[in-house]
Design an enzyme around this catalytic site. Structure first.
Site, PDB file in Angstrom:
ATOM      1  N   HIS A  83       0.813  -1.225   0.064  1.00 45.23           N
ATOM      2  CA  HIS A  83      -0.044  -0.120   0.028  1.00 45.23           C
ATOM      3  C   HIS A  83       0.854   1.142   0.155  1.00 45.23           C
ATOM      4  O   HIS A  83       0.242   2.397  -0.265  1.00 45.23           O
ATOM      5  CB  HIS A  83      -0.974  -0.037   1.437  1.00 45.23           C
ATOM      6  CG  HIS A  83      -1.791  -1.188   1.286  1.00 45.23           C
ATOM      7  ND1 HIS A  83      -1.145  -2.150   2.171  1.00 45.23           N
ATOM      8  CD2 HIS A  83      -2.755  -1.678   0.842  1.00 45.23           C
ATOM      9  CE1 HIS A  83      -2.148  -3.423   2.114  1.00 45.23           C
ATOM     10  NE2 HIS A  83      -3.198  -2.951   1.224  1.00 45.23           N
ATOM     11  N   GLU A 135      -3.098   3.236   1.839  1.00 46.59           N
ATOM     12  CA  GLU A 135      -2.630   3.972   0.749  1.00 46.59           C
ATOM     13  C   GLU A 135      -2.736   5.517   0.839  1.00 46.59           C
ATOM     14  O   GLU A 135      -1.703   6.287   0.330  1.00 46.59           O
ATOM     15  CB  GLU A 135      -2.987   3.285  -0.469  1.00 46.59           C
ATOM     16  CG  GLU A 135      -2.658   3.973  -1.843  1.00 46.59           C
ATOM     17  CD  GLU A 135      -3.491   3.526  -2.953  1.00 46.59           C
ATOM     18  OE1 GLU A 135      -3.621   4.054  -3.849  1.00 46.59           O
ATOM     19  OE2 GLU A 135      -4.020   2.313  -3.188  1.00 46.59           O
ATOM     20  N   CYS A 204      -5.888   1.936 -10.722  1.00 44.33           N
ATOM     21  CA  CYS A 204      -4.974   0.800 -11.272  1.00 44.33           C
ATOM     22  C   CYS A 204      -5.742  -0.106 -12.425  1.00 44.33           C
ATOM     23  O   CYS A 204      -6.948  -0.318 -12.126  1.00 44.33           O
ATOM     24  CB  CYS A 204      -4.174   0.117 -10.372  1.00 44.33           C
ATOM     25  SG  CYS A 204      -5.050  -1.362  -9.584  1.00 44.33           S
ATOM     26  N   SER A 233     -10.038  -2.164   0.222  1.00 47.69           N
ATOM     27  CA  SER A 233     -10.671  -1.247  -0.483  1.00 47.69           C
ATOM     28  C   SER A 233     -11.365  -1.788  -1.744  1.00 47.69           C
ATOM     29  O   SER A 233     -12.548  -1.712  -2.102  1.00 47.69           O
ATOM     30  CB  SER A 233      -9.818   0.030  -0.613  1.00 47.69           C
ATOM     31  OG  SER A 233     -10.466   1.048  -1.259  1.00 47.69           O
TER      32      SER A 233
END
Length: 321
Positions: A83, A135, A204, A233
């Site tokens: 992360h 993150e 991503c 998440s």
């Protein structure tokens, strides 16, 4: 008396699903460090958000900590999770002379570098993400306190109070809902027409691909299971995407023993996917659990091919000295 026939169940299996390249790299980093240097290997934070994966690594000799202060003086490797971490963490590791190995996903590192470049160019950085997620903590921690403003929703954008003359830029967490983020980004661009955007999407490829597969399957099934951990998440976003795409019942399930059969007892069709930190063995375990109760047929619904690969951190590669 002949046993009752099992009811038929069509399982529509989403592809892509499960591990992404960043997760594979992070798990491989811990396993390779254990192989190369022996136990223990310390890991700051869960290497990826999946309890099954973490427990498996613990059995092999990994020790997970929340902060570096929990680690005694040691020459053992200390690995940072996929992360990403605030800059203060590697600085602390260096001051304590730890053998630190950074397993941050390269796509998260890309966001870190973007934020730093915007800051150096005098821009105030707005981060679209979820407060408290590791993150987000790591990305905000790349810059001095106050240099990054966090927004989660369109309403947050409306409430922003910023200096009129300060140039702005935005970056995003990599594991957000594509649709939610698009709405927040549209609100940012509408309110701040000159705001600088990422050169390439920050969400991503794996997050995007898994959500697209769920959008295809969710409207066509009676229920959807997302294999993943509650603190993941990207897994939580997959559940939300399934609900919004019209699936009547969508649940996040860590493994087969967590299935609530009172909810999943009367089905003709079931969609299954897995978050980017969930191993395929747990998907197979859940399919097997349904096979005990139903005569199953499994159909794979593929919306993208993935061939992304990230090499291990340099110190762990075979040619490292």
């Amino acid at each position: 008396m002949a046993p009752a026939e099992k009811p038929a169940l069509l399982i529509r299996l989403c592809a892509p699903r499960g591990f992404c390249a960043g997760v594979v790299r992070a798990i491989d980093a811990v396993e390779e460090a254990l192989r190369k240097f022996g136990a223990p290997v310390y890991v700051r934070h869960e290497i990826v958000h999946n309890r099954y994966v973490v427990e498996g690594l613990k059995r092999k000799g990994a020790i997970f900590v929340d902060e570096l202060s929990e680690i005694p003086d040691t020459e053992a490797p200390v690995i940072f999770s996929a992360h990403g971490v605030p800059k203060a963490v590697p600085a602390e590791a260096e001051s304590r002379k730890f053998f630190a190995i950074d397993a941050t996903c390269p796509l998260v590192t890309k966001v870190h570098r973007e934020a730093e470049i915007h800051f150096k160019r005098g821009r105030r950085v707005i981060l679209v993400g979820h407060a408290g997620h590791p993150e987000v903590v790591g990305t905000m921690g790349q810059l001095p306190d106050g240099a990054v403003v966090l927004v989660e929703t369109v309403d947050d954008v409306a409430r922003l109070v910023l200096l009129d003359d300060q140039p702005l830029a935005f970056v995003t967490q990599t594991t957000l809902s594509v649709d939610d983020t698009a709405a927040v980004v549209a609100a940012l661009k509408a309110r701040f027409p000159g705001i600088a955007a990422p050169h390439k999407e920050d969400i991503c490829y794996a997050t995007t691909n898994r959500q697209e597969a769920v959008k295809r399957v969710a409207p066509e099934v009676d229920a959807m299971i997302v294999v993943g951990s509650p603190n993941s998440s990207n897994s939580q976003r997959l559940r939300e995407v399934a609900e919004r795409a019209g699936c009547p019942l969508a649940r996040l399930v860590l493994r087969a023993e967590d299935i609530d059969w009172s909810l999943f007892g009367q089905l003709r069709t079931l969609g299954i996917t897995a978050g980017a930190s969930a191993p395929e063995v747990l998907v197979e375990e859940i399919i097997d659990a349904f096979a005990e109760r139903y005569a199953i047929e499994v159909e794979t619904v593929s919306t993208a091919d993935e061939s992304v690969f990230f090499p291990l951190p340099k110190v762990l590669r075979p040619d490292a000295a």
